[in-house]
Scaffold this motif. Structure first.
Motif, short mmCIF file in Angstrom:
data_model
loop_
_atom_site.label_atom_id
_atom_site.label_comp_id
_atom_site.label_asym_id
_atom_site.label_seq_id
_atom_site.Cartn_x
_atom_site.Cartn_y
_atom_site.Cartn_z
N ILE A 4 1.30 -7.30 -6.66
CA ILE A 4 1.40 -6.29 -7.71
C ILE A 4 0.64 -5.03 -7.30
O ILE A 4 -0.44 -5.12 -6.71
CB ILE A 4 0.84 -6.82 -9.05
CG1 ILE A 4 1.51 -8.15 -9.43
CG2 ILE A 4 1.02 -5.78 -10.16
CD1 ILE A 4 2.99 -8.05 -9.68
N TRP A 5 1.20 -3.87 -7.63
CA TRP A 5 0.57 -2.58 -7.32
C TRP A 5 0.64 -1.71 -8.56
O TRP A 5 1.71 -1.44 -9.09
CB TRP A 5 1.30 -1.93 -6.15
CG TRP A 5 0.65 -0.73 -5.54
CD1 TRP A 5 -0.19 -0.70 -4.47
CD2 TRP A 5 0.81 0.64 -5.94
NE1 TRP A 5 -0.57 0.58 -4.18
CE2 TRP A 5 0.03 1.43 -5.07
CE3 TRP A 5 1.52 1.26 -6.95
CZ2 TRP A 5 -0.04 2.81 -5.18
CZ3 TRP A 5 1.44 2.63 -7.08
CH2 TRP A 5 0.67 3.40 -6.18
N LEU A 7 5.90 3.44 -1.17
CA LEU A 7 5.19 2.18 -1.17
C LEU A 7 5.68 1.34 0.00
O LEU A 7 6.88 1.29 0.28
CB LEU A 7 5.43 1.42 -2.48
CG LEU A 7 4.57 1.80 -3.67
CD1 LEU A 7 4.96 0.95 -4.88
CD2 LEU A 7 3.09 1.63 -3.36
N ILE A 8 4.76 0.68 0.69
CA ILE A 8 5.07 -0.12 1.86
C ILE A 8 4.65 -1.56 1.60
O ILE A 8 3.53 -1.81 1.18
CB ILE A 8 4.36 0.42 3.11
CG1 ILE A 8 4.84 1.86 3.38
CG2 ILE A 8 4.61 -0.47 4.33
CD1 ILE A 8 4.07 2.58 4.47
N CYS A 9 5.56 -2.50 1.84
CA CYS A 9 5.29 -3.93 1.68
C CYS A 9 5.47 -4.59 3.04
O CYS A 9 6.57 -4.57 3.61
CB CYS A 9 6.23 -4.54 0.65
SG CYS A 9 5.94 -6.31 0.33
N TYR A 65 0.85 -1.18 0.00
CA TYR A 65 0.00 0.00 0.00
C TYR A 65 0.89 1.24 0.00
O TYR A 65 2.10 1.17 0.31
CB TYR A 65 -0.93 0.02 1.21
CG TYR A 65 -0.24 -0.06 2.55
CD1 TYR A 65 0.06 1.09 3.28
CD2 TYR A 65 0.14 -1.29 3.10
CE1 TYR A 65 0.71 1.03 4.50
CE2 TYR A 65 0.78 -1.38 4.32
CZ TYR A 65 1.05 -0.21 5.02
OH TYR A 65 1.70 -0.30 6.22
N SER A 66 0.32 2.38 -0.34
CA SER A 66 1.07 3.64 -0.35
C SER A 66 0.93 4.33 1.00
O SER A 66 -0.12 4.25 1.65
CB SER A 66 0.58 4.56 -1.47
OG SER A 66 -0.77 4.91 -1.27
N ARG A 67 1.98 5.01 1.40
CA ARG A 67 1.96 5.73 2.67
C ARG A 67 0.95 6.87 2.64
O ARG A 67 0.21 7.10 3.60
CB ARG A 67 3.35 6.28 2.98
CG ARG A 67 3.47 7.03 4.31
CD ARG A 67 4.79 7.77 4.38
NE ARG A 67 4.86 8.79 3.34
CZ ARG A 67 5.98 9.46 3.04
NH1 ARG A 67 7.09 9.20 3.67
NH2 ARG A 67 5.97 10.38 2.07
N ASP A 68 0.93 7.63 1.54
CA ASP A 68 0.05 8.79 1.39
C ASP A 68 -0.92 8.57 0.24
O ASP A 68 -0.73 7.67 -0.60
CB ASP A 68 0.87 10.06 1.13
CG ASP A 68 1.91 10.33 2.21
OD1 ASP A 68 1.56 10.18 3.40
OD2 ASP A 68 3.05 10.68 1.86
#
Length: 242
Positions: A201-202, A129-131, A116-119
C-alpha cells in the motif's frame, strides 16, 4: 562453462548470458528469447538494465530506459528479426515439452514488492509510482494497481522479466499518476508459488503544514489468486571473452 536449470510447464524460455572481461572494464550482456502457445519475449540487456525488448502486441521495439540515460539504438530490422525468432521458437515448442515432460515442476515465490515514487511527491504534479518485485521463478509475475480501492489499468506498464544471477527473475511495473491528498494506491503481485497475492500500500499524506506531502509504505494482503502461466526455462551461462 554451461549451467542449465530446467523446469517444466507450457512455456519455453531460452536465456543466453555472456560475460565479457577486459583489463579495464567488465560488462554483462544478456539476451532472452522465449515463447508460449500465445505469447513471446525477446529482450536485450546490459549490466542489469534492459536496453530493448519486443512488444509483440503493438508490433514494435521498445527502448525502456529514458532517452537522457542511454542514446544507444540497434540497427533497423531488430524487431523483424525478433518476429522470426519467435516463429522458430514456436515450431520447436512442442518438441521440447515432449522431451522434458517427466521433469518435476518447481516454483520460487517472489519477495514482497517494493513501491516508491520516481520523483519527490508534489500535490497536483504528475509523477510515476514504481512497483518492483524480485526472486521469483518461473517468470512472469502478474502485477496490478488500484487507486482508492478501484482497479487501475490506464497509465500502467510493465517491463519484461529480467534474470538475476541466481537464476531467479525480477520485474517492474509503473503507474503514471497525479498525487492528491488522501489518495491510496496499491500494487498487487501474483505468482503460482504464492498461496495468495502480495500487496503493498502507498498513501499520500501531509505530516505538517510546513513540511508538505510525505509518503509512506505499508504492507497489506488481498484475497484471491490470479492464474499465471508458469514456464520452462533454459538458463545458459556463456564463456568469458576479451
Amino acid at each position: 562453462m554451461m549451467m542449465m536449470k530446467v523446469k517444466v510447464s507450457e512455456l519455453v524460455l531460452v536465456l543466453s548470458w555472456v560475460l565479457c572481461v577486459s583489463a579495464e572494464v567488465q560488462h554483462e550482456n544478456i539476451y532472452i528469447s522465449g515463447c508460449s502457445d500465445s505469447d513471446g519475449e525477446q529482450m536485450y540487456g546490459l549490466d542489469g538494465e534492459e536496453l530493448w525488448y519486443a512488444d509483440f502486441v503493438n508490433k514494435r521495439g521498445v527502448y525502456p530506459l529514458p532517452s537522457f540515460s542511454n542514446s544507444f539504438r540497434y540497427e533497423e530490422g531488430v524487431y523483424e528479426a525478433a518476429v522470426a525468432d519467435e516463429h522458430t521458437c514456436k515450431l520447436n515448442l512442442n518438441l521440447a515439452l515432449r522431451g522434458m515432460k517427466d521433469y518435476p515442476m518447481e516454483n520460487d515465490p517472489p519477495s514482497s514488492p517494493i513501491i516508491y515514487s520516481r520523483d519527490d511527491v508534489e500535490l497536483d504534479q504528475q509523477n510515476t509510482l514504481i512497483c518492483h518485485v524480485t526472486g521469483f521463478y518461473p517468470a512472469p509475475v502478474k502485477i496490478h494497481w488500484t487507486k482508492n480501492g478501484q482497479n487501475v489499468t490506464e497509465g500502467t506498464s510493465i517491463d519484461v522479466p529480467f534474470p538475476n544471477k541466481d537464476g531467479s527473475f525480477r520485474q517492474t511495473s509503473r503507474l503514471e499518476f497525479t498525487p492528491q491528498l488522501g489518495d491510496v494506491y496499491s500494487c498487487t503481485v501474483d505468482h503460482p508459488a504464492l498461496d495468495q497475492p502480495l500487496t503493498r500500500i502507498w498513501d499520500v499524506e501531509v505530516q505538517q503544514p510546513s513540511v508538505g506531502p510525505a509518503v509512506f509504505c505499508g504492507l497489506g494482503l488481498t484475497v484471491g489468486l490470479l492464474g499465471v502461466a508458469a514456464g520452462t526455462f533454459f538458463l545458459i551461462k556463456g564463456n568469458e571473452c576479451s
